[in-house]
Design an enzyme around this catalytic site. Structure first.
Site, mmCIF file in Angstrom:
data_model
loop_
_atom_site.group_PDB
_atom_site.id
_atom_site.type_symbol
_atom_site.label_atom_id
_atom_site.label_comp_id
_atom_site.label_asym_id
_atom_site.label_seq_id
_atom_site.Cartn_x
_atom_site.Cartn_y
_atom_site.Cartn_z
ATOM 1 N N HIS A 191 27.202 41.982 15.917
ATOM 2 C CA HIS A 191 28.312 42.447 16.746
ATOM 3 C C HIS A 191 28.795 41.334 17.674
ATOM 4 O O HIS A 191 30.005 41.082 17.793
ATOM 5 C CB HIS A 191 27.880 43.665 17.569
ATOM 6 C CG HIS A 191 28.896 44.119 18.555
ATOM 7 N ND1 HIS A 191 30.110 44.679 18.188
ATOM 8 C CD2 HIS A 191 28.901 44.103 19.923
ATOM 9 C CE1 HIS A 191 30.805 44.988 19.267
ATOM 10 N NE2 HIS A 191 30.094 44.640 20.333
ATOM 11 N N LYS B 12 35.456 50.452 30.445
ATOM 12 C CA LYS B 12 34.253 51.107 29.955
ATOM 13 C C LYS B 12 33.901 52.371 30.736
ATOM 14 O O LYS B 12 33.272 53.286 30.191
ATOM 15 C CB LYS B 12 33.067 50.137 30.061
ATOM 16 C CG LYS B 12 33.179 48.903 29.191
ATOM 17 C CD LYS B 12 32.816 49.213 27.761
ATOM 18 C CE LYS B 12 32.589 47.956 26.958
ATOM 19 N NZ LYS B 12 32.138 48.227 25.586
ATOM 20 N N ARG C 58 39.883 48.450 24.858
ATOM 21 C CA ARG C 58 39.791 47.010 24.647
ATOM 22 C C ARG C 58 40.887 46.231 25.374
ATOM 23 O O ARG C 58 40.657 45.087 25.798
ATOM 24 C CB ARG C 58 39.861 46.698 23.151
ATOM 25 C CG ARG C 58 38.755 47.317 22.312
ATOM 26 C CD ARG C 58 37.387 46.827 22.714
ATOM 27 N NE ARG C 58 36.347 47.356 21.821
ATOM 28 C CZ ARG C 58 35.057 47.203 22.010
ATOM 29 N NH1 ARG C 58 34.620 46.542 23.071
ATOM 30 N NH2 ARG C 58 34.187 47.716 21.160
ATOM 31 N N GLU D 174 26.005 53.436 19.326
ATOM 32 C CA GLU D 174 24.813 52.887 19.969
ATOM 33 C C GLU D 174 23.657 53.887 19.950
ATOM 34 O O GLU D 174 23.832 55.070 19.662
ATOM 35 C CB GLU D 174 25.120 52.507 21.421
ATOM 36 C CG GLU D 174 26.324 51.594 21.586
ATOM 37 C CD GLU D 174 26.459 51.031 22.982
ATOM 38 O OE1 GLU D 174 25.437 50.969 23.712
ATOM 39 O OE2 GLU D 174 27.586 50.639 23.361
ATOM 40 N N GLU E 26 31.930 52.553 20.448
ATOM 41 C CA GLU E 26 30.782 51.689 20.233
ATOM 42 C C GLU E 26 29.618 52.584 19.844
ATOM 43 O O GLU E 26 29.152 53.397 20.647
ATOM 44 C CB GLU E 26 30.459 50.853 21.478
ATOM 45 C CG GLU E 26 31.537 49.816 21.758
ATOM 46 C CD GLU E 26 31.141 48.806 22.810
ATOM 47 O OE1 GLU E 26 31.723 47.709 22.815
ATOM 48 O OE2 GLU E 26 30.260 49.116 23.633
ATOM 49 N N ASP F 231 24.171 49.299 29.899
ATOM 50 C CA ASP F 231 24.511 49.111 28.490
ATOM 51 C C ASP F 231 24.286 47.659 28.113
ATOM 52 O O ASP F 231 24.799 46.746 28.768
ATOM 53 C CB ASP F 231 25.969 49.503 28.246
ATOM 54 C CG ASP F 231 26.284 49.617 26.771
ATOM 55 O OD1 ASP F 231 25.357 49.818 25.976
ATOM 56 O OD2 ASP F 231 27.477 49.524 26.405
ATOM 57 N N GLN G 38 39.883 46.154 28.998
ATOM 58 C CA GLN G 38 38.702 45.304 29.089
ATOM 59 C C GLN G 38 39.066 43.823 29.000
ATOM 60 O O GLN G 38 38.549 42.991 29.754
ATOM 61 C CB GLN G 38 37.718 45.669 27.976
ATOM 62 C CG GLN G 38 36.428 44.868 27.963
ATOM 63 C CD GLN G 38 35.541 45.227 26.775
ATOM 64 O OE1 GLN G 38 35.889 46.083 25.967
ATOM 65 N NE2 GLN G 38 34.407 44.570 26.667
ATOM 66 N N ASP H 255 29.785 54.504 23.538
ATOM 67 C CA ASP H 255 30.349 53.873 24.730
ATOM 68 C C ASP H 255 31.835 53.624 24.470
ATOM 69 O O ASP H 255 32.243 52.541 24.062
ATOM 70 C CB ASP H 255 29.610 52.571 25.027
ATOM 71 C CG ASP H 255 30.043 51.948 26.343
ATOM 72 O OD1 ASP H 255 30.336 52.701 27.283
ATOM 73 O OD2 ASP H 255 30.070 50.705 26.436
ATOM 74 N N GLU I 130 35.905 45.593 15.211
ATOM 75 C CA GLU I 130 35.318 44.868 14.086
ATOM 76 C C GLU I 130 35.843 45.395 12.755
ATOM 77 O O GLU I 130 36.152 44.621 11.847
ATOM 78 C CB GLU I 130 33.801 44.984 14.123
ATOM 79 C CG GLU I 130 33.142 44.331 15.318
ATOM 80 C CD GLU I 130 31.677 44.698 15.405
ATOM 81 O OE1 GLU I 130 30.854 43.965 14.819
ATOM 82 O OE2 GLU I 130 31.348 45.726 16.052
ATOM 83 N N THR J 92 31.337 57.911 28.607
ATOM 84 C CA THR J 92 30.275 57.572 27.661
ATOM 85 C C THR J 92 29.674 58.879 27.177
ATOM 86 O O THR J 92 29.258 59.704 27.992
ATOM 87 C CB THR J 92 29.189 56.704 28.324
ATOM 88 O OG1 THR J 92 29.764 55.487 28.795
ATOM 89 C CG2 THR J 92 28.075 56.391 27.341
#
Length: 420
Positions: free
Chosen positions: A125, A245, A229, A193, A191, A118, A232, A225, A352, A249
């Site tokens: 971002h 993570k 947080r 993607e 996420e 990834d 992480q 993904d 975000e 996925t």
């Protein structure tokens, strides 16, 4: 396919379906009457069973890998055959019995994933996260403008759209805490993607050059993904993403052939730092892609991330992935990284959209979100322009959040440090 518009299909494809003759995405499906997973191509609101129409056992293996391993010449030949079969009335009698309504099909993971990487290639971002996590500091790390950054993920937890998302558990440490605790993630995120599926392998020790992307990449899918947080944030220094993570996925069930995206190719954004020669695409054919994503939470549109603004292209990602001599295998999957734009409503993650949790997102039904709650349903869709005015659909990648799994007797007691 030639540059002239393809003839109309005798199938009578609904206008605006997104699955017309310019698309022809591949997937793996089964039905209640025939539970064998087998390869098919989406056309209109139908699936063309490739095992039946071609008689080739390569399409009956339960994944696209065996077909993808045959290489670009075979991909091109079958794509041309499909257009002929679906437009020439002479083939109708042979083809029609192998069409299955998409509504009657169960869709499976289309590819047996070999390795998963990834990337982190949206400048918007990366700068957003820099401002959220390092306020007052430089938004980008010193290496970001020089190479596509990424991490190696866990191939075994890549799942098909619709698979439930069990909230992960792990170590968490709040900003005011001296020591971590253990429990369900409280900052579960997405996420949005784009994923790129490798068909043709490459030998170890031989990097893949920028122009060679079409020789190796079979097609493109949507990817989410899922990210914890809080897990992480505690674990990522100094080695990067790991348990925050690796739990899941999700990918879409349809893989759009790279050949279908010729009209979507565009120049990437201007770069202020000239990349090193193996990444310098200034004189090369462009591999930016005009793909428009949409993110929905519980049916509400919350974001429209624009892939056309991605700083690093898939060709550069693949070149960097292999520049150290790493080989490619059929079924390798590499992802773009979160797709975001400069506006808040173009963000591809909730960290975000809620600006790190400080500005909760208000939904049209009156509910408020910072990160994902149990029961939340996230859907990501995308479209791209076709060669002759048709809009190409990537389908969707979706998942519903379930509560953290109950601890078993084997995991109820967390052992002390083992000393590594």
């Amino acid at each position: 396919m030639s540059g002239s518009p393809p003839a109309a299909s005798w199938l009578g494809i609904p206008a605006g379906s997104g699955f017309g003759l310019e698309n022809l995405p591949y997937g793996v499906f089964s039905t209640g009457r025939d539970n064998r997973p087998r390869s098919g191509v989406a056309i209109g609101d139908q699936i063309l069973d490739l095992t039946g129409v071609t008689g080739d056992p390569v399409h009956g293996t339960g994944s696209l890998n065996a077909f993808m391993a045959q290489g670009p010449r075979r991909w091109q030949t079958l794509r041309a055959d499909l257009v002929t079969w679906l437009t020439d009335e002479r083939h109708r009698r042979r083809v029609e019995p192998h069409l299955v309504p998409r509504g009657e099909a169960r869709l499976h993971l289309p590819v047996e994933i070999a390795d998963y990487v990834d990337f982190y290639s949206s400048r918007d971002h990366a700068e957003n996260l820099g401002r959220i996590l390092r306020p007052g500091g430089a938004p980008l790390t010193p290496n970001w403008l020089h190479m596509p950054l990424g991490y190696h993920g866990r191939a075994g937890t890549v799942v098909v759209s619709g698979t439930p998302v069990t909230r992960p558990r792990g170590q968490r440490r709040g900003p005011a805490d001296d020591t971590p605790d253990f429990g369900p993630s409280q900052r579960l995120d997405i996420e949005a993607e784009i994923g790129f599926v490798v068909g043709s392998p490459s030998p170890a020790g031989r990097p893949v050059a920028l122009p060679d992307l079409p020789r190796h990449v079979f097609g493109v899918c949507l990817l989410n993904d899922w990210s914890a947080r809080d897990l992480q944030a505690w674990e990522y220094v100094p080695l990067g993403p790991f348990l925050g993570k690796s739990f899941l996925t999700s990918v879409s069930p349809w893989v759009v052939p790279l050949a279908a995206l010729e009209a979507a190719r565009i120049r990437p954004p201007r770069r202020e730092v000239t990349p090193l020669p193996y990444l310098d695409d200034a004189a090369a054919e462009p591999w930016g892609l005009d793909i428009q994503l949409e993110v929905r939470l519980n049916g509400h549109l919350v974001s429209r991330p624009p892939f056309r603004l991605m700083y690093w292209t898939p060709a550069q990602q693949l070149a960097h992935l292999t520049v150290n001599g790493a080989s490619l295998r059929t079924g390798d999957l590499f992802a773009s990284g979160t797709v975001s734009g400069p506006a808040r409503h173009q963000s591809g993650s909730f960290i975000e959209l809620s600006w790190g949790g400080r500005e909760p997102l208000e939904l049209p039904d009156g509910s408020v979100r910072v990160f994902l709650q149990d029961g939340d349903h996230v859907t990501i869709t995308a479209v791209a322009p076709g060669r002759h005015g048709e809009t190409l659909s990537f389908g969707e990648v979706a998942g519903r959040v379930q509560p953290a799994a109950a601890l078993t007797s084997q995991t109820a007691s967390v052992p002390g440090p083992l000393g590594v």
